[in-house]
Design a protein around this motif. Structure first.
Motif, PDB file in Angstrom:
ATOM      1  N   GLN A  67       0.837  -1.189   0.000  1.00 57.01           N
ATOM      2  CA  GLN A  67       0.000   0.000   0.000  1.00 57.01           C
ATOM      3  C   GLN A  67       0.871   1.237   0.000  1.00 57.01           C
ATOM      4  O   GLN A  67       1.951   1.255   0.589  1.00 57.01           O
ATOM      5  N   THR A  68       0.401   2.265  -0.672  1.00 53.39           N
ATOM      6  CA  THR A  68       1.140   3.516  -0.702  1.00 53.39           C
ATOM      7  C   THR A  68       0.978   4.228   0.627  1.00 53.39           C
ATOM      8  O   THR A  68      -0.131   4.534   1.040  1.00 53.39           O
ATOM      9  N   PRO A  69       2.066   4.485   1.360  1.00 50.46           N
ATOM     10  CA  PRO A  69       1.954   5.144   2.657  1.00 50.46           C
ATOM     11  C   PRO A  69       1.466   6.577   2.494  1.00 50.46           C
ATOM     12  O   PRO A  69       1.605   7.189   1.449  1.00 50.46           O
ATOM     13  N   THR A  70       0.906   7.094   3.581  1.00 52.62           N
ATOM     14  CA  THR A  70       0.423   8.473   3.595  1.00 52.62           C
ATOM     15  C   THR A  70       1.383   9.322   4.401  1.00 52.62           C
ATOM     16  O   THR A  70       1.740   8.973   5.518  1.00 52.62           O
ATOM     17  N   MET A 377      16.867  -2.219   0.799  1.00 56.36           N
ATOM     18  CA  MET A 377      16.461  -0.907   0.293  1.00 56.36           C
ATOM     19  C   MET A 377      15.210  -0.418   1.006  1.00 56.36           C
ATOM     20  O   MET A 377      15.080   0.782   1.287  1.00 56.36           O
ATOM     21  N   ASP A 378      14.301  -1.315   1.293  1.00 56.58           N
ATOM     22  CA  ASP A 378      13.090  -0.944   2.020  1.00 56.58           C
ATOM     23  C   ASP A 378      13.449  -0.363   3.381  1.00 56.58           C
ATOM     24  O   ASP A 378      12.897   0.668   3.798  1.00 56.58           O
ATOM     25  N   ASP A 379      14.388  -0.992   4.072  1.00 55.63           N
ATOM     26  CA  ASP A 379      14.834  -0.470   5.379  1.00 55.63           C
ATOM     27  C   ASP A 379      15.484   0.900   5.218  1.00 55.63           C
ATOM     28  O   ASP A 379      15.249   1.809   6.024  1.00 55.63           O
ATOM     29  N   LEU A 385      13.022   8.257   5.213  1.00 52.43           N
ATOM     30  CA  LEU A 385      11.722   8.885   5.407  1.00 52.43           C
ATOM     31  C   LEU A 385      11.565   9.402   6.832  1.00 52.43           C
ATOM     32  O   LEU A 385      11.093  10.525   7.052  1.00 52.43           O
ATOM     33  N   ALA A 386      11.969   8.575   7.814  1.00 54.62           N
ATOM     34  CA  ALA A 386      11.829   8.978   9.213  1.00 54.62           C
ATOM     35  C   ALA A 386      12.680  10.204   9.516  1.00 54.62           C
ATOM     36  O   ALA A 386      12.228  11.167  10.162  1.00 54.62           O
ATOM     37  N   VAL A 387      13.941  10.202   9.037  1.00 51.80           N
ATOM     38  CA  VAL A 387      14.825  11.347   9.269  1.00 51.80           C
ATOM     39  C   VAL A 387      14.289  12.597   8.573  1.00 51.80           C
ATOM     40  O   VAL A 387      14.298  13.694   9.138  1.00 51.80           O
ATOM     41  N   SER A 388      13.815  12.429   7.351  1.00 53.19           N
ATOM     42  CA  SER A 388      13.306  13.573   6.585  1.00 53.19           C
ATOM     43  C   SER A 388      12.068  14.166   7.231  1.00 53.19           C
ATOM     44  O   SER A 388      11.896  15.389   7.270  1.00 53.19           O
ATOM     45  N   THR A 460       9.316  10.967  -3.363  1.00 60.07           N
ATOM     46  CA  THR A 460       9.992   9.874  -4.065  1.00 60.07           C
ATOM     47  C   THR A 460      10.187   8.679  -3.146  1.00 60.07           C
ATOM     48  O   THR A 460       9.941   7.524  -3.532  1.00 60.07           O
ATOM     49  N   ASN A 461      10.608   8.915  -1.917  1.00 58.23           N
ATOM     50  CA  ASN A 461      10.812   7.818  -0.976  1.00 58.23           C
ATOM     51  C   ASN A 461       9.497   7.171  -0.568  1.00 58.23           C
ATOM     52  O   ASN A 461       9.435   5.962  -0.357  1.00 58.23           O
ATOM     53  N   THR A 462       8.457   7.976  -0.460  1.00 52.81           N
ATOM     54  CA  THR A 462       7.141   7.400  -0.152  1.00 52.81           C
ATOM     55  C   THR A 462       6.671   6.497  -1.282  1.00 52.81           C
ATOM     56  O   THR A 462       6.122   5.417  -1.052  1.00 52.81           O
ATOM     57  N   GLU A 463       6.886   6.943  -2.515  1.00 56.20           N
ATOM     58  CA  GLU A 463       6.505   6.129  -3.669  1.00 56.20           C
ATOM     59  C   GLU A 463       7.280   4.822  -3.699  1.00 56.20           C
ATOM     60  O   GLU A 463       6.722   3.750  -3.945  1.00 56.20           O
ATOM     61  N   TYR A 464       8.577   4.893  -3.420  1.00 57.25           N
ATOM     62  CA  TYR A 464       9.395   3.671  -3.427  1.00 57.25           C
ATOM     63  C   TYR A 464       9.089   2.777  -2.234  1.00 57.25           C
ATOM     64  O   TYR A 464       9.218   1.553  -2.328  1.00 57.25           O
TER      65      TYR A 464
END
Length: 563
Positions: A67-70, A377-379, A385-388, A460-464
């Motif tokens: 699922q695409t994260p929000t 890569m997922d990790d 994402l968390a840092v950003s 981009t990171n959310t999409e990936y």
């Protein structure tokens, strides 16, 4: 005394009868403009005063990992990144029925029902104060598809080599038909149908097996969201224009049409190609400008990624979605797509690799290699994402406030100095005042900066993250097939299969491996392009950000007297 429940039943029965009699009038079964006007006049009172309300069930299916994260920050996408150039080639229980809606004279084809058709909703959705639910499938009115979607419809058991029913069926959102327990025998041991025109060639390129890319890269633009309504304004929806580069002719789609496309792509290609999910649905606030803009641009990102995939973009169902011209063409294409037998693991039956057979040991090694990489890569993507997100919150919260406090402190000190009455005070107090105001301007720049550069990196990171979440289910299909081939000798010894069938399994798992390699090479090619581009955008934005702040500080510095 008449019981209350009996009175309610009588009232609802009369209302339903009135509506049914109205819409069964001959004028409501024709599509001419004069008949439409007569039908509307006959049925207006029935629809507005006597129409019963229908409740809508809430979906209970559990979310899938794919699922695409929000994102947490309330920002919207920028059309700049959405319009970037493409990389180089590299029925279910609880049926809900809606009363039929009458078209307005002169209306165009909008994926709706013809007048007088029996309406049925085949996708449970959310009830939102009379607004039209994005999951309502009110366009399944053609006779060929209604039969397959009807609750309780019984299809032929194990119809054909795919193991699917011959009747059209719908699958749960974000779920593979094989996601919980993939059965490799569907392809490895099935008697394949005769070769048709549909083929998916795989060639040997410089990086290994690759898909056949189209000569003219495809892209599309999702634009011009407009609010529409039906049933005399009782239900509303948002419709978007989709303009493909292949025809430059716009077609109109609602969110539920994108949802239909997603399910068809997932059902057909999900065993071989990770299909990321659409942007999440939203129960409330669906008509707010910010949400509409954000959804439109995330749909743009999803469509652009699908256009960039050489298999998806050349598929019949994707072409239909982008280029249908009229109602008849859509109906025929929709029926073909929903009756497609080459779905699930049978997609491997049309793979056509131009390469020798691969040893099963090598197949297993490559599968494990891809599994380790996608997991790592997922990790890494989740960590970035968390840092950003933490940095986003700091830049839009505490950090601007610090600059504001510094600026205010300079202004306060300037006020104190100006009260001294000393003759030579003016230059210093003016400089302090200027410095205070500049620091407050810097605070505004800092608060707005994440929307200018960090935004692209987050998107981009959310999409990936959503795309990488699909790989485990796709790889599970290959791992299950590998285990089945490894049990080949035991199955021959026990008489479950013949030696010829064992050799056939080895040949077919080789074809599956080539498709996995081609998909991973496509993924790597897009990954390199996407991260090169997004890092350039981010760093360019950071350079401009610090240059702007430096220019402001130099301006403040120039106000002070040089000693």
């Amino acid at each position: 005394m008449c019981p209350v429940w009996l009175l309610v039943v009588a009232v609802v029965g009369v209302a339903r009868g009135a509506v049914s009699q109205c819409w069964e009038h001959p004028s409501c079964k024709e599509l001419s403009s004069e008949s439409n006007m007569l039908c509307i006049q006959l049925c207006r009172s029935d629809l507005t005063a006597e129409m019963p309300f229908y409740t809508r069930a809430t979906p209970t299916s559990s979310p899938s990992s794919c699922q695409t994260p929000t994102l947490t920050p309330p920002f919207s996408l920028s059309s700049t990144y959405a319009s970037l150039p493409s990389p180089p080639p590299c029925s279910s229980p609880g049926e809900v029925c809606d009363p039929p809606s009458a078209p307005t004279p002169g209306s165009t084809f909008r994926w709706g029902k013809p007048v007088g058709a029996q309406a049925a909703s085949h996708q449970a959705g959310f009830e939102d104060d009379g607004e039209d639910d994005d999951g309502e499938w009110d366009d399944d009115w053609d006779e060929g598809s209604i039969e397959g979607h009807a609750p309780g419809a019984v299809g032929d058991e194990e119809g054909g080599p795919t193991g699917r029913n011959t009747h059209t069926r719908k699958i749960s959102l974000n779920k593979f038909p094989f996601s919980k327990s993939p059965n490799p025998e569907v392809f490895l041991l099935a008697k394949l149908p005769p070769r048709g025109k549909e083929r998916l060639p795989i060639y040997q390129g410089e990086v290994g097996p690759v898909w056949l890319y189209p000569q003219n890269p495809l892209d599309c633009e999702v634009t011009d969201p407009k609010k529409g309504s039906k049933m005399y304004g009782l239900k509303s929806y948002i419709e978007y224009q989709v303009i493909p580069t292949s025809t430059h002719r716009p077609v109109n789609h609602r969110y539920k049409h994108f949802d239909w496309l997603y399910e068809r792509l997932l059902e057909k290609f999900g065993s071989a190609i990770p299909i990321p999910s659409l942007p999440d649905k939203q129960v409330t606030g669906r008509f707010e400008e910010q949400f509409i803009r954000m959804r439109m641009e995330r749909l743009q990102g999803w469509m652009s990624r699908m256009c960039r995939h050489p298999v998806v973009c050349q598929s019949d169902v994707f072409t239909l979605f982008l280029t249908y011209q009229d109602e008849k063409e859509w109906k025929l294409g929709k029926r073909r797509a929903e009756r497609d037998e080459t779905i699930g693991q049978m997609i491997f039956s049309i793979m056509d690799p131009e390469a020798p057979e691969i040893d099963p040991v090598e197949v297993e090694q490559k599968c494990e290699q891809y599994s380790r990489f996608t997991k790592a890569m997922d990790d890494g993507v989740k960590d970035l994402l968390a840092v950003s997100l933490t940095h986003w919150k700091r830049c839009t919260g505490p950090l601007p406030k610090e600059y504001q406090r510094i600026g205010q402190a300079f202004l306060n000190l300037s006020t104190v100095f100006s009260s001294s009455g000393y003759q030579g005070e003016a230059t210093l107090t003016d400089a302090l005042t200027s410095a205070g105001k500049i620091y407050q301007e810097v605070a505004e720049i800092v608060a707005e900066q994440p929307k200018r550069d960090l935004h692209f990196l987050l998107e981009t990171n959310t999409e990936y993250k959503g795309l990488l979440g699909c790989f485990p289910e796709t790889l599970a299909v290959h791992k299950a097939a590998i285990e089945k081939v490894k049990d080949g000798d035991k199955m021959v010894a026990t008489g479950k299969i013949s030696s010829q069938e064992k050799n056939t399994m080895k040949q077919r798992i080789s074809s599956m491996s080539y498709s996995l390699q081609a998909e991973m090479n496509h993924f790597h090619s897009n990954r390199i392009y996407d991260y090169n581009r997004v890092m350039q955008l981010y760093l360019e934005g950071q350079v401009k950000f610090y240059e702007e702040i430096a220019a402001k500080l130099r301006q403040a510095l120039g106000q002070f007297t040089k000693l």
